[in-house]
Design an enzyme around this catalytic site. Sequence first.
Site, PDB file in Angstrom:
ATOM      1  CG  HIS A  39     -12.501   7.877 -12.116  1.00 25.36           C
ATOM      2  ND1 HIS A  39     -13.788   7.504 -11.849  1.00 25.36           N
ATOM      3  CD2 HIS A  39     -11.977   6.904 -12.891  1.00 25.36           C
ATOM      4  CE1 HIS A  39     -14.044   6.349 -12.444  1.00 25.36           C
ATOM      5  NE2 HIS A  39     -12.948   5.955 -13.080  1.00 25.36           N
ATOM      6  CB  CYS A  99      -0.912   0.020   1.221  1.00 25.32           C
ATOM      7  SG  CYS A  99      -1.858  -1.475   1.373  1.00 25.32           S
ATOM      8  CD  GLU A 137      -8.271   0.791   1.931  1.00 24.83           C
ATOM      9  OE1 GLU A 137      -7.627  -0.060   2.541  1.00 24.83           O
ATOM     10  OE2 GLU A 137      -8.046   2.010   1.964  1.00 24.83           O
TER      11      GLU A 137
HETATM   12  N1  LIG Z   1      -6.726  -0.213   9.302  1.00 24.33           N
HETATM   13  C1  LIG Z   1      -6.367  -0.093   7.993  1.00 24.33           C
HETATM   14  N2  LIG Z   1      -5.555  -1.017   7.436  1.00 24.33           N
HETATM   15  C2  LIG Z   1      -5.222  -0.904   6.148  1.00 24.33           C
HETATM   16  C3  LIG Z   1      -5.719   0.159   5.365  1.00 24.33           C
HETATM   17  C4  LIG Z   1      -6.572   1.118   5.995  1.00 24.33           C
HETATM   18  O1  LIG Z   1      -7.049   2.075   5.369  1.00 24.33           O
HETATM   19  N3  LIG Z   1      -6.868   0.954   7.294  1.00 24.33           N
HETATM   20  N4  LIG Z   1      -5.389   0.237   4.069  1.00 24.33           N
HETATM   21  C5  LIG Z   1      -4.623  -0.643   3.470  1.00 24.33           C
HETATM   22  C6  LIG Z   1      -4.282  -0.487   2.013  1.00 24.33           C
HETATM   23  O2  LIG Z   1      -4.949   0.610   1.465  1.00 24.33           O
HETATM   24  C7  LIG Z   1      -4.454  -1.703   1.143  1.00 24.33           C
HETATM   25  O3  LIG Z   1      -4.497  -1.308  -0.220  1.00 24.33           O
HETATM   26  C8  LIG Z   1      -5.681  -2.536   1.442  1.00 24.33           C
HETATM   27  O4  LIG Z   1      -5.871  -3.472   0.455  1.00 24.33           O
HETATM   28  P1  LIG Z   1      -5.197  -4.916   0.494  1.00 24.33           P
HETATM   29  O5  LIG Z   1      -4.012  -4.934   1.387  1.00 24.33           O
HETATM   30  O6  LIG Z   1      -5.025  -5.298  -0.925  1.00 24.33           O
HETATM   31  O7  LIG Z   1      -6.307  -5.750   1.150  1.00 24.33           O
HETATM   32  P2  LIG Z   1      -6.335  -7.275   1.200  1.00 24.33           P
HETATM   33  O8  LIG Z   1      -7.549  -7.582   2.006  1.00 24.33           O
HETATM   34  O9  LIG Z   1      -6.269  -7.822  -0.183  1.00 24.33           O
HETATM   35  O10 LIG Z   1      -4.987  -7.630   1.945  1.00 24.33           O
HETATM   36  P3  LIG Z   1      -4.593  -8.948   2.708  1.00 24.33           P
HETATM   37  O11 LIG Z   1      -3.138  -9.057   2.432  1.00 24.33           O
HETATM   38  O12 LIG Z   1      -5.402 -10.048   2.168  1.00 24.33           O
HETATM   39  O13 LIG Z   1      -4.884  -8.669   4.141  1.00 24.33           O
HETATM   40  C9  LIG Z   1      -4.021  -1.761   4.206  1.00 24.33           C
HETATM   41  N5  LIG Z   1      -4.414  -1.809   5.571  1.00 24.33           N
HETATM   42 ZN   LIG Z   2      -5.082   0.877  -0.542  1.00 25.79          ZN
END
Ligand SMILES: Nc1nc2c(c(=O)[nH]1)N=C([C@H](O)[C@H](O)COP(=O)(O)OP(=O)(O)OP(=O)(O)O)CN2
Ligand SMILES: [Zn+2]
Length: 138
Positions: free
Chosen positions: A77, A33, A122
Amino acid sequence: MLTITREFRFEAAHRLALAHLTDEENHTIYGPCSRIHGHSYRLRVTLCGTPNEYGWLLNFSDLKKIVTLHVLRLYDHACLNELEEYQEVLPTAESMATAIFHRLKPHLRGPNYRLLRVCVYETQDAWASWEDPCAADS
Ligand SMILES: Nc1nc2c(c(=O)[nH]1)N=C([C@H](O)[C@H](O)COP(=O)(O)OP(=O)(O)OP(=O)(O)O)CN2
Ligand SMILES: [Zn+2]
């Protein structure tokens, strides 16, 4: 308590990285991220109150107009990091729920209803919400 909720969708990019850290340090904290990437966000806006003479808290259609004008117009966007509200905080789901709640609050207040909650999804299974515990009493 009576509530109504409408769901919205928007596409946006963001990057979770603190300006004072190196790319490597940010990657340690935020993982992938820390690179710019996108999400198909879902936004749920919930009002509480009592039905008016027309039988509703607020016409769902008017709710859509208000959320479109004050949030979607700016967020859809967009690169979230460029928006005014994310100059001091990162656009996490947590800060987005908070910022969107405060954007909408002054525009979603009528004689019979208040803004109760904003949820930002998200991913399909991860979300944050901001709720005003006093909304039902005010
Ligand atoms: N408490 C939070 N944790 C995370 C946030 C957030 O906003 N608050 N954001 C992110 C990232 O934006 C990330 O892009 C989230 O997507 P992702 O990691 O792809 O999610 P997944 O569920 O696919 O990830 P896993 O690896 O399966 O957990 C991250 N955390
Ligand atoms: Zn993200």
